[in-house]
Design an enzyme around this catalytic site. Structure first.
Site, PDB file in Angstrom:
ATOM      1  N   GLY A 153       2.823  -0.928   4.105  1.00 58.69           N
ATOM      2  CA  GLY A 153       2.912   0.332   4.103  1.00 58.69           C
ATOM      3  C   GLY A 153       4.192   1.075   3.700  1.00 58.69           C
ATOM      4  N   GLY A 154       4.832   1.425   4.902  1.00 53.63           N
ATOM      5  CA  GLY A 154       6.190   2.032   4.359  1.00 53.63           C
ATOM      6  C   GLY A 154       7.221   1.201   3.680  1.00 53.63           C
ATOM      7  N   GLU A 157      -6.783   4.810   7.936  1.00 50.85           N
ATOM      8  CA  GLU A 157      -6.688   6.266   7.296  1.00 50.85           C
ATOM      9  C   GLU A 157      -8.041   6.727   6.808  1.00 50.85           C
ATOM     10  OE1 GLU A 157      -3.095   5.711   5.314  1.00 50.85           O
ATOM     11  OE2 GLU A 157      -1.942   5.439   7.268  1.00 50.85           O
ATOM     12  N   GLU A 185      -5.115  -4.648  11.069  1.00 49.67           N
ATOM     13  CA  GLU A 185      -4.271  -3.590  11.103  1.00 49.67           C
ATOM     14  C   GLU A 185      -4.344  -2.773  12.385  1.00 49.67           C
ATOM     15  OE1 GLU A 185      -2.240  -2.481   7.193  1.00 49.67           O
ATOM     16  OE2 GLU A 185      -3.935  -1.127   7.392  1.00 49.67           O
ATOM     17  N   ASN A 199       0.921  -1.339  -0.060  1.00 48.07           N
ATOM     18  CA  ASN A 199      -0.129   0.155   0.115  1.00 48.07           C
ATOM     19  C   ASN A 199       0.745   1.267  -0.020  1.00 48.07           C
ATOM     20  OD1 ASN A 199      -1.828   2.097   0.472  1.00 48.07           O
ATOM     21  ND2 ASN A 199      -2.176   1.399   2.584  1.00 48.07           N
ATOM     22  N   TRP A 200       1.128   1.746  -1.106  1.00 50.25           N
ATOM     23  CA  TRP A 200       1.953   2.952  -1.261  1.00 50.25           C
ATOM     24  C   TRP A 200       1.335   4.150  -0.604  1.00 50.25           C
ATOM     25  CZ3 TRP A 200       3.812   3.434  -7.105  1.00 50.25           C
ATOM     26  CH2 TRP A 200       4.246   2.275  -7.545  1.00 50.25           C
ATOM     27  N   LYS A 201       0.047   4.315  -0.010  1.00 48.95           N
ATOM     28  CA  LYS A 201      -0.613   5.528   0.462  1.00 48.95           C
ATOM     29  C   LYS A 201      -0.311   6.512  -1.011  1.00 48.95           C
ATOM     30  CE  LYS A 201       0.004   3.352   4.829  1.00 48.95           C
ATOM     31  NZ  LYS A 201       0.011   3.549   6.282  1.00 48.95           N
ATOM     32  N   GLY A 218       2.396   2.627  10.615  1.00 47.22           N
ATOM     33  CA  GLY A 218       3.443   3.762  10.473  1.00 47.22           C
ATOM     34  C   GLY A 218       4.186   4.187  11.657  1.00 47.22           C
ATOM     35  N   SER A 257       3.514  -1.653  10.312  1.00 47.12           N
ATOM     36  CA  SER A 257       4.992  -1.731  10.668  1.00 47.12           C
ATOM     37  C   SER A 257       5.730  -3.029  10.222  1.00 47.12           C
ATOM     38  CB  SER A 257       5.417  -1.405  11.932  1.00 47.12           C
ATOM     39  OG  SER A 257       5.049   0.135  12.155  1.00 47.12           O
ATOM     40  N   HIS A 270      -9.530   0.972   5.133  1.00 45.53           N
ATOM     41  CA  HIS A 270      -8.355   1.328   5.822  1.00 45.53           C
ATOM     42  C   HIS A 270      -8.381   2.370   6.978  1.00 45.53           C
ATOM     43  CE1 HIS A 270      -4.124   2.719   6.713  1.00 45.53           C
ATOM     44  NE2 HIS A 270      -3.814   1.623   5.926  1.00 45.53           N
TER      45      HIS A 270
HETATM   46  P1  PGA Z   1       2.878   0.682   7.647  1.00 43.58           P
HETATM   47  O1  PGA Z   1       1.388   0.754   6.915  1.00 43.58           O
HETATM   48  O2  PGA Z   1       3.296  -0.785   6.884  1.00 43.58           O
HETATM   49  O3  PGA Z   1       3.432   1.921   7.098  1.00 43.58           O
HETATM   50  O4  PGA Z   1       2.641   0.651   9.173  1.00 43.58           O
HETATM   51  C1  PGA Z   1       0.374  -0.511   7.043  1.00 43.58           C
HETATM   52  C2  PGA Z   1      -0.805   0.151   6.144  1.00 43.58           C
HETATM   53  O5  PGA Z   1      -1.141   1.232   6.572  1.00 43.58           O
HETATM   54  O6  PGA Z   1      -1.514  -0.661   5.643  1.00 43.58           O
END
Ligand code: PGA
Length: 248
Positions: free
Chosen positions: A230-231, A94, A164, A10-12, A170, A209, A92
């Site tokens: 994500g990251g 966010e 999650e 997930n690049w966001k 993050g 993470s 998600h």
């Molecule tokens: P993260 O994000 O790996 O940067 O913690 C995961 C996500 O939000 O899907």
């Protein structure tokens, strides 16, 4: 029934065309047998993934709650399917927190995705406050039941769940394999209460993470079937190492 591991990046709201090209080239060199890899870039870069040769699949990060129509700025599930997208992230944290998507909205989007033939990656997770208050299972149950009540457990045969914990996204604070496994088992048991066969086949990803150095221990837990990354999905070597950890 063995569940094929899945890793979704997930690049966001990150990345550029050149990054997409480099990532696809980097992953093409890896032998990723035994893991399904899904790349979820921002909308403008989906075409780079769907157009790439090889085994990578494309996923969107969001989808409209409605069908086609006068909804300026929205992208429908039919459009995503039409462009060769196969997955879409739904609910998600966010989107829930920053864009006010409630359980009802998430259930609508889940339906739009399935109606269009996309596989929803349904995200569930508790905040730190909820965990510390002992409410983790109640929150997960509420988020899951919002979809089960509307669409039934059978619909999960065409979906993926991502657990999650919001406090792990993050932040660099990963849930321990034991913490994650406990919630994954809870989710599977709750689905099994309605449909045992669907529960057995359901892939439940962990997200929050995940890095190259903790992926293997997380993926080793019996109810963790891969990750939503994500990251670390923005670093080609890290992402490839996470995919390899899932493949093993
Ligand atoms: P993260 O994000 O790996 O940067 O913690 C995961 C996500 O939000 O899907």
């Amino acid at each position: 029934m063995a569940r094929q591991p899945l890793v979704a990046g997930n690049w966001k709201m990150n990345g550029r065309q050149a990054f997409a090209t480099d990532l696809l080239a980097g992953l093409a060199e890896k032998a990723l047998a035994g893991v399904e890899v899904v790349i979820c870039p921002p909308f403008p870069y989906l075409g780079a993934v769907t157009g790439a040769a090889g085994h990578l699949k494309a996923g969107a990060q969001n989808v409209a709650r409605t069908e086609d129509g006068a909804f300026t700025g929205e992208v429908s599930a039919q459009m995503l399917a039409d462009c060769g997208c196969q997955y879409v992230i739904i609910g998600h944290s966010e989107r829930r927190a920053l864009f006010a998507e409630d359980d009802d909205c998430v259930a609508d989007k889940y339906q739009r995705a399935q109606d269009a033939g996309l596989t929803p990656i349904l995200c569930l997770g508790e905040t730190l406050e909820e965990r510390e208050g002992g409410d983790t299972e109640a929150v997960i149950a509420r988020q899951l039941d919002a979809v089960l009540a509307r669409h039934g457990a059978a619909s999960l045969a065409r979906a993926v769940i991502a657990y999650e914990p919001v406090w792990a996204i993050g932040t660099g604070k990963t849930a321990s394999p034991e913490q994650a496994q406990a919630v994954h088992a809870f989710i599977r048991e709750r689905v099994a209460g309605q449909d045992h066969v669907v529960a057995e086949g359901l892939r439940i990803l962990y997200g929050g993470s995940v890095k190259a150095d903790n992926a293997a221990s997380l993926f080793g837990a019996p109810d963790i079937d891969g990750g939503l990354i994500g990251g670390a999905s923005l670093d080609i070597a890290s992402f490839a190492a996470i995919c390899e950890a899932a493949a093993n």
